[in-house]
Design a protein around this motif. Structure first.
Motif, PDB file in Angstrom:
ATOM      1  N   THR A 197      -4.642  -2.302  42.147  1.00 28.97           N
ATOM      2  CA  THR A 197      -4.331  -0.920  42.554  1.00 28.97           C
ATOM      3  C   THR A 197      -3.540  -0.164  41.488  1.00 28.97           C
ATOM      4  N   ARG A 241      -4.422   0.847  38.584  1.00 33.34           N
ATOM      5  CA  ARG A 241      -5.220   1.871  37.901  1.00 33.34           C
ATOM      6  C   ARG A 241      -6.341   2.325  38.825  1.00 33.34           C
ATOM      7  N   ASP A 242      -6.681   3.611  38.747  1.00 30.80           N
ATOM      8  CA  ASP A 242      -7.775   4.118  39.577  1.00 30.80           C
ATOM      9  C   ASP A 242      -9.096   4.027  38.821  1.00 30.80           C
ATOM     10  N   ARG A 292      -6.604   5.988  35.211  1.00 29.95           N
ATOM     11  CA  ARG A 292      -5.238   6.512  35.285  1.00 29.95           C
ATOM     12  C   ARG A 292      -4.351   5.543  36.067  1.00 29.95           C
ATOM     13  N   THR A 344      -1.525   4.493  38.631  1.00 32.70           N
ATOM     14  CA  THR A 344      -1.297   5.065  39.958  1.00 32.70           C
ATOM     15  C   THR A 344       0.157   5.054  40.410  1.00 32.70           C
ATOM     16  N   HIS A 398       6.000   0.116  43.996  1.00 37.34           N
ATOM     17  CA  HIS A 398       4.559   0.023  44.245  1.00 37.34           C
ATOM     18  C   HIS A 398       4.186  -1.359  44.775  1.00 37.34           C
TER      19      HIS A 398
END
Length: 462
Positions: free
Chosen positions: A242, A244-245, A249, A251, A353
């Motif tokens: 999760t 990087r999208d 990018r 996150t 995160h």
């Protein structure tokens, strides 16, 4: 003083063989900082440099630290103009695996290069003994020809750069008044390409984190507990995925809040550089660019922040097979930061995160592996233009501004502790195999590097 430059350059050319002899003598000292067995060799290297500086008229001393010694030198004459502090390191990496060396690692050897140049092959030839000696030999030429240096010069050489520089920050703090100057000069960087000199103006910062997730209170049999018991490797990899999208990018909450776009002038100059994205990736066996969509490779590795997973550990990794659900799994994650980003803020965003995905019956711990902010040299400062012009005059190619994807913590320490910007000028090529067997430094790098520093000193004197 600048009027002596032509004679200084002529002397450098005539004295090149003796300059090589001094470099070879220096390289033969096996100053491996990470191995306690080489402690006395590190001291020998420091003392060798101290003698060299004294021969050049510096007031120099080998200064004790809790680890390997520092070498500090100040020129004796009260030269007018700016005051520079030149930094380098005399320690080198271990040579393992030694069987992959074509020649003895600490016996410098001249080897004919495929492009017609000559390679100086030895451990430390490039990182950092060859680079360090380019500056000392430039000072030697100035002293020989004119009897003095064109500007005021101080020297700081350390012996722990390859082992994390544990003594450096306390030493700078304790000696800040003595070591402060108008600008620091750092030689531990690269050319743009084999013929084009560069000044590195952008350094990315770094945050290193280790995360460990614990689920069950012991390793479990996967036949008896599979699916019912949470697997920490599953959980860890789900969380890591999760970060990087789909567009590449990162996150983390607020990760890009302090990230600015490249200045237009820098972006235009980079666009003119002869950089081949396909060739860059092909040399490591890849062909498809990753990372942020819509960003070129050069921009990504020099001027954009990153998140990379550097290692994952969990479960049984020995020979054979073991059907186990491990109790723990861990990963090492690093973030390369750009100017404006706060390392502490990024670390906390990462930890928040990870915590947000943790089930109530599992735990997570974090380990800090260091942090440093990104740095940028002011493009309108007084040092950049004279140095660029001097390099252009020496190499016959327009010197370029460059970024680097790596981090050089000493540059940040100079800024935070001594209030100095650092001008990063190096002459290494990308194929120098630093830290690897058969490390080399091109003879042209050594020769033109000496001449380049001689020109830069003259340019600053004006």
């Amino acid at each position: 003083m600048a009027d002596h430059l032509s004679a200084v350059l002529d002397h450098i050319d005539a004295d090149l063989d003796k300059s090589l002899e001094r470099l070879f003598e220096f390289i033969r000292i096996p100053s491996i900082s990470t191995d306690p067995a080489y402690k006395e060799d590190c001291r020998r290297a420091a003392e060798w440099l101290t003698v060299q500086l004294r021969e050049l008229g510096f007031v120099a001393a080998t200064r004790a630290t809790p680890g390997h010694p520092m070498v500090v030198g100040h020129q004796t004459q009260a030269a007018k103009g700016p005051h520079v502090l030149f930094y380098g390191h005399y320690d080198v990496q271990p040579v393992d695996p030694v069987e992959l060396w074509n020649t003895p690692p600490f016996e410098p050897t001249l080897v004919a290069a495929p492009n017609g140049d000559t390679w100086i092959v030895a451990r430390g030839a490039s990182d950092d003994k060859g680079a360090l000696m380019t500056f000392l030999e430039a000072c030697r030429a100035w002293k020989t020809v004119s009897g003095e240096l064109p500007i005021r010069v101080s020297i700081l050489f350390e012996g722990e750069e390859e082992s994390g520089s544990p003594s450096l920050k306390p030493f700078l703090e304790a000696n800040s008044d003595e070591l402060s100057a108008d600008v620091a000069l750092v030689c531990d960087t690269d050319m743009w390409d084999d013929e084009t000199p560069a000044i590195t103006t952008m350094l990315r910062g770094l945050v290193g984190e280790e995360v460990e997730i614990t689920c069950a209170d012991r390793d479990l049999h996967s036949g008896m507990f599979g699916a019912a018991a949470r697997n920490p490797i599953h959980l860890l990899t789900e969380i890591l995925a999760t970060l990087r999208d789909a567009d590449g990018r990162i996150t983390l909450q607020g990760f890009y809040d302090d990230v600015s776009e490249l200045p237009k002038a820098v972006k235009e100059q980079w666009a003119r550089l002869p950089f081949d994205e396909a060739s860059f990736l092909n040399q490591v066996g890849l062909s498809i660019p990753a990372g942020e969509k819509g960003r070129g490779v050069l921009e990504q590795i020099w001027a954009r922040p990153t998140c990379e997973i550097n290692g994952i550990v969990g479960g049984y990794i020995g020979e054979g097979f073991k059907t186990v659900i491990p109790s723990k799994a861990s990963a090492k994650v690093s973030f390369r930061l750009v100017s404006g980003q706060n390392p502490t803020k990024i670390r906390e965003a990462f930890r928040d995160h990870v915590r947000s995905y943790m089930p109530a019956d599992c735990t997570v711990t974090f380990r800090d592996h260091g942090a440093s902010p990104a740095l940028s040299l002011p493009l309108d400062g007084p040092w950049l233009r004279p140095a660029l012009d001097a390099l252009t005059a020496e190499w016959g190619r327009e010197a370029t501004l460059a970024g680097t994807g790596g981090s050089i913590p000493i540059v940040g320490d100079f800024k935070r502790l001594l209030g100095m910007d650092a001008l990063m000028v190096g002459f290494a090529r990308f194929d120098n195999r630093v830290h690897s067997p058969n490390e080399k430094y091109d003879l042209s790098s050594f020769h033109h590097g000496i001449r380049s520093w001689a020109r830069i000193l003259a340019a600053f004197a004006r």
